[in-house]
Scaffold this active site. Sequence first.
Site, PDB file in Angstrom:
ATOM      1  N   HIS B 128      12.882 -11.882 -11.141  1.00  0.00           N
ATOM      2  CA  HIS B 128      12.115 -10.821 -10.469  1.00  0.00           C
ATOM      3  C   HIS B 128      12.064  -9.514 -11.257  1.00  0.00           C
ATOM      4  O   HIS B 128      11.258  -8.646 -10.940  1.00  0.00           O
ATOM      5  CB  HIS B 128      12.716 -10.501  -9.095  1.00  0.00           C
ATOM      6  CG  HIS B 128      12.617 -11.625  -8.115  1.00  0.00           C
ATOM      7  ND1 HIS B 128      11.426 -12.236  -7.807  1.00  0.00           N
ATOM      8  CD2 HIS B 128      13.569 -12.249  -7.364  1.00  0.00           C
ATOM      9  CE1 HIS B 128      11.657 -13.195  -6.903  1.00  0.00           C
ATOM     10  NE2 HIS B 128      12.942 -13.227  -6.629  1.00  0.00           N
ATOM     11  N   ASP B 163      13.095 -21.928  -8.300  1.00  0.00           N
ATOM     12  CA  ASP B 163      13.663 -20.999  -7.324  1.00  0.00           C
ATOM     13  C   ASP B 163      12.690 -20.896  -6.147  1.00  0.00           C
ATOM     14  O   ASP B 163      11.484 -21.033  -6.321  1.00  0.00           O
ATOM     15  CB  ASP B 163      13.827 -19.630  -8.003  1.00  0.00           C
ATOM     16  CG  ASP B 163      14.665 -18.636  -7.211  1.00  0.00           C
ATOM     17  OD1 ASP B 163      15.825 -18.430  -7.585  1.00  0.00           O
ATOM     18  OD2 ASP B 163      14.154 -18.065  -6.230  1.00  0.00           O
ATOM     19  N   HIS B 165      11.752 -18.404  -4.559  1.00  0.00           N
ATOM     20  CA  HIS B 165      10.906 -17.208  -4.620  1.00  0.00           C
ATOM     21  C   HIS B 165      10.004 -17.246  -5.853  1.00  0.00           C
ATOM     22  O   HIS B 165      10.395 -17.785  -6.885  1.00  0.00           O
ATOM     23  CB  HIS B 165      11.780 -15.945  -4.678  1.00  0.00           C
ATOM     24  CG  HIS B 165      12.707 -15.797  -3.516  1.00  0.00           C
ATOM     25  ND1 HIS B 165      14.032 -16.176  -3.575  1.00  0.00           N
ATOM     26  CD2 HIS B 165      12.496 -15.337  -2.262  1.00  0.00           C
ATOM     27  CE1 HIS B 165      14.598 -15.947  -2.394  1.00  0.00           C
ATOM     28  NE2 HIS B 165      13.691 -15.433  -1.581  1.00  0.00           N
ATOM     29  N   ASP B 252      17.970 -22.018  -4.140  1.00  0.00           N
ATOM     30  CA  ASP B 252      17.726 -21.470  -2.808  1.00  0.00           C
ATOM     31  C   ASP B 252      16.603 -22.155  -2.040  1.00  0.00           C
ATOM     32  O   ASP B 252      16.237 -21.715  -0.944  1.00  0.00           O
ATOM     33  CB  ASP B 252      17.495 -19.948  -2.865  1.00  0.00           C
ATOM     34  CG  ASP B 252      16.599 -19.529  -4.008  1.00  0.00           C
ATOM     35  OD1 ASP B 252      16.026 -20.414  -4.672  1.00  0.00           O
ATOM     36  OD2 ASP B 252      16.461 -18.316  -4.246  1.00  0.00           O
TER      37      ASP B 252
END
Lengths: 209, 377
Positions: B128, B163, B165, B252
């Site tokens: 990120h 991931d 996200h 995740d």
Amino acid sequence: MLVRDIIKGPVIAIESKTTLEGAYRTMQEKRIRHLPILESGKLVGVVTDRDLRLATSVLSASPFPPGAQVAEVMSRSPKTADPWEPVEEAARTMRELKIGCLPVLEEDKLIGIITGIDLLDALIRLTGVDKPSSRLEVRLSDRPGELARLTSFMSHRDLNIHSILTYPEGPDRVTAVLRVGSIDNHSIAQALRRAEFEVLWPPEKPCLR
Amino acid sequence: MPSVIYHPAYQTYAFGAEHPFTPIRIEMLLDLLRVLGHSVQPIAPEPATRQDILSVHDEEYVRRVEALSAGEEVPDCAEYGLGTPDNPVFPGMDLAARWLVGGTLCAARLVCEQKEKRVLQLGGGLHHARRKNASGFCIYNDLAVATRYLIRQGLWVAYIDIDVHHSDGVQEILDNEEHVLTISFHESGRYLFPGTGEIHELGSGGGRGLKLNLPLEPFTEGESYLEVFEKIVPAALQRFGPGILLVQAGADAHYSDPLADLMLTTRDYELIFRRILEYAETYANGRVIFTLGGGYSLPAVPRVWAILYLLINDLPIVHDLPPDWVSKWSQRLGEKLPPTLHDPNPGYPDLPRRAEIAHHNRREADRLLEATSRFWE
């Protein structure tokens, strides 16, 4: 958010003597669909790509030739917007009159134009989806102090709210949609539930732990 | 023998006791591998240099990280994503973040120097971090730094991100790179952080058509995930022709993850990792770097990454966990851990809308392939 915050300059306009062909070419080159029309620097009309297509269509009883002047097919004395007007006012005007653009005038001088696309950009900014954030939906009773309870909850956790919107849901409830600057909206949701808020999103996972 | 990269200094990348991105995850993993009888002898990297960091981050941002790291006041730090609940300031954060970048960079160097084909970096994956701000627990973007290095060495990089996200930082930094393919599978950004990763985000300039995003419906399960993964990844790799795969192996998307809503089991992860290793053989001469990433369910994350370790090393997947390890960590976490390496089966009750979700994902995958195909002709 005001109209002046969302207009992009410089505005592209044409003279009323421009031919339909010329107006069409400008639209193609600049990739736009709406052109304000000027006479001696004053706004006199608006022409859209749809106006041009309808005016020149073979389906029309007497189609205009490509060399006709835009003055013949433009909408005269168009509805305009003021730069200090809120964007939602401009949106309502466009929606009610079913028009796709509003030239923006400041003391009779054309300073910009807003179209449906600009209003979509405004919606994106208003909803905060242009920043890394996650979304929470919370149902509240429609009475004073409820929203304050929600925002002070966020404030206690030092969470930055990028945007907050509410819309009515039935006679006595509203849904608040928030974009918060955190990756962890799930623990926020859990904490809100513990504080007896009705959280619509994110849902509780149906399993585990 | 594949290489593992790790340094105890990775443990200094820690945002505090209550923060989900905790170094306990790696501690549990290393402890598990040890009791499973695998003496991991990691290669110790050097921390990345300031110059390395500046290959992807703006100096005005790096200066602020350094100042906060040294305990100075930085009044505008929130504008740079620092000092927020997600990315709290801690002393030494600059160096701690450079250690993680150094590890991923070390992995890249090992492969470029032809010393290694498969490398597992036990940290990093900070996808990120943006050019000029921290975001979502990520300070410096190790993946982008390593990718820039790999390109300079003449390797075309296929970046695969599993991931939960969207890998928005990697995408932002490498948006117009013509020698980088990025593929991100993530839960839809309609609700989940960071809110991006739509199909139409296809990259810009020379990178147009090389940034692939597949947003998955919340509550997507393994079968649907695997279906779209197998539909998109090999097709994209075959056309792109990478020299190396760089994989962000966030854990995740597991069904027990407290931050998101996908429903992968450890068995699904095993299949995904096996596929990636196969794709590395078929499309990238076997060259592949795995980093870690997100993953916040402490009972699940060490098991997911232990499976990754075993597969990379061509070791068998054991059934039972050593009971001592289970009881020790159950006690420490105050939470009961399963007795087996894989999740209990079934791990969670049947979900409604399974077919609808799978249908939606399939349609999105088809739309993505269609949208990219015109760039590949």
